[in-house]
Design an enzyme around this catalytic site. Sequence first.
Site, PDB file in Angstrom:
ATOM      1  N   ARG A 174     -21.809  -1.782   2.751  1.00  0.00           N
ATOM      2  CA  ARG A 174     -21.218  -3.120   2.854  1.00  0.00           C
ATOM      3  C   ARG A 174     -21.456  -3.775   4.216  1.00  0.00           C
ATOM      4  O   ARG A 174     -21.324  -3.138   5.258  1.00  0.00           O
ATOM      5  CB  ARG A 174     -19.711  -2.976   2.626  1.00  0.00           C
ATOM      6  CG  ARG A 174     -18.961  -4.271   2.712  1.00  0.00           C
ATOM      7  CD  ARG A 174     -17.667  -4.186   1.990  1.00  0.00           C
ATOM      8  NE  ARG A 174     -16.617  -3.535   2.759  1.00  0.00           N
ATOM      9  CZ  ARG A 174     -15.340  -3.513   2.368  1.00  0.00           C
ATOM     10  NH1 ARG A 174     -14.980  -4.040   1.218  1.00  0.00           N
ATOM     11  NH2 ARG A 174     -14.444  -2.921   3.110  1.00  0.00           N
TER      12      ARG A 174
ATOM     13  N   ARG B 152       0.812  -1.208   0.000  1.00  0.00           N
ATOM     14  CA  ARG B 152       0.000   0.000   0.000  1.00  0.00           C
ATOM     15  C   ARG B 152       0.854   1.270   0.000  1.00  0.00           C
ATOM     16  O   ARG B 152       0.302   2.367  -0.038  1.00  0.00           O
ATOM     17  CB  ARG B 152      -0.891   0.023   1.244  1.00  0.00           C
ATOM     18  CG  ARG B 152      -2.300  -0.498   1.003  1.00  0.00           C
ATOM     19  CD  ARG B 152      -2.978  -0.461   2.345  1.00  0.00           C
ATOM     20  NE  ARG B 152      -4.387  -0.324   2.328  1.00  0.00           N
ATOM     21  CZ  ARG B 152      -5.254  -1.345   2.469  1.00  0.00           C
ATOM     22  NH1 ARG B 152      -4.838  -2.583   2.525  1.00  0.00           N
ATOM     23  NH2 ARG B 152      -6.543  -1.088   2.539  1.00  0.00           N
TER      24      ARG B 152
HETATM   25  P1  AMP Z   1      -8.405  -3.711   3.983  1.00  0.00           P
HETATM   26  O1  AMP Z   1      -9.175  -4.869   4.492  1.00  0.00           O
HETATM   27  O2  AMP Z   1      -7.383  -4.112   2.937  1.00  0.00           O
HETATM   28  O3  AMP Z   1      -9.278  -2.570   3.533  1.00  0.00           O
HETATM   29  O4  AMP Z   1      -7.538  -3.153   5.217  1.00  0.00           O
HETATM   30  C1  AMP Z   1      -8.188  -2.661   6.374  1.00  0.00           C
HETATM   31  C2  AMP Z   1      -7.222  -1.834   7.193  1.00  0.00           C
HETATM   32  O5  AMP Z   1      -6.117  -2.649   7.609  1.00  0.00           O
HETATM   33  C3  AMP Z   1      -6.589  -0.682   6.457  1.00  0.00           C
HETATM   34  O6  AMP Z   1      -7.409   0.483   6.436  1.00  0.00           O
HETATM   35  C4  AMP Z   1      -5.324  -0.469   7.290  1.00  0.00           C
HETATM   36  O7  AMP Z   1      -5.611   0.133   8.535  1.00  0.00           O
HETATM   37  C5  AMP Z   1      -4.904  -1.901   7.583  1.00  0.00           C
HETATM   38  N1  AMP Z   1      -4.053  -2.435   6.501  1.00  0.00           N
HETATM   39  C6  AMP Z   1      -4.322  -3.509   5.694  1.00  0.00           C
HETATM   40  N2  AMP Z   1      -3.327  -3.718   4.821  1.00  0.00           N
HETATM   41  C7  AMP Z   1      -2.393  -2.753   5.062  1.00  0.00           C
HETATM   42  C8  AMP Z   1      -1.148  -2.406   4.487  1.00  0.00           C
HETATM   43  N3  AMP Z   1      -0.642  -3.103   3.446  1.00  0.00           N
HETATM   44  N4  AMP Z   1      -0.472  -1.337   4.997  1.00  0.00           N
HETATM   45  C9  AMP Z   1      -0.953  -0.629   6.031  1.00  0.00           C
HETATM   46  N5  AMP Z   1      -2.134  -0.881   6.612  1.00  0.00           N
HETATM   47  C10 AMP Z   1      -2.859  -1.931   6.153  1.00  0.00           C
END
Ligand code: AMP
Length: 224
Positions: A128, A89
């Site tokens: 969602r 990310r």
């Molecule tokens: P997601 O399910 O991919 O939308 O991730 C949910 C939350 O997890 C994000 O908003 C971040 O707080 C954290 N997160 C997940 N993947 C990452 C990543 N690669 N880098 C930093 N934070 C992450």
Amino acid sequence: MLNLVFLGPPGAGKGTQAHRLAQRFAIPQLSTGDILRRAVAEGSPLGKQAKALMDAGKLVPDEVVNAIVDEALARPEARRGFLLDGYPRTVAQATALDEMLARRGRKLDYVVSLDVPVEVLVDRLSGRLTCPKDGSTYHPRTNPPKRPGLCDSDSTPLVQRPDDRPEAVRRRLAEYQNKTALLTDYYKPRGVLRTIEGVGTPEDVEGRIVSALRDNLTAGPANP
Ligand code: AMP
């Protein structure tokens, strides 16, 4: 062996498509978001560190997610390939991933970037509903569960993720714009980036991804 990364803003369908393609290609889906949510639910030290940041829609520090991915890539099932969803990310994460793969003599075959207009993202995220047990997602209008409010596969009551509330959604979209959108420039010069229109049914989008990969696999994979 197929090493894939899914890129795209929150709500673009990364999790949905990663799940479908992981089954299709029989490779593991490595979702940093799912791993972090499990840690939060278990109340582990990792979960305690990540919870407040996640609930606010902010990114967890690079070192924390890099360590999670390094560990996931070391598992035997990832030897046949993997599908990373929600990682990298940031540019620092992308360079860390390159190092982790180089150490194992591997490289990325494709980076699939899902392109979805912001108004569609907001609509998808704000409606969602998520199963806290298996991470599957639903939307009352576009993808309703068979029984209202319950997960199709295990009947767990569905919840709204804390970070799907409007304030956190705004923050997540801003984090994406400021830190993650740049990654298409990182991957473009390597010829691995495939940008796919992410609007439509999950079946439509999956079909587009598979045909983009198939065309390129026929032409000769980047990582034979
Ligand atoms: P997601 O399910 O991919 O939308 O991730 C949910 C939350 O997890 C994000 O908003 C971040 O707080 C954290 N997160 C997940 N993947 C990452 C990543 N690669 N880098 C930093 N934070 C992450």
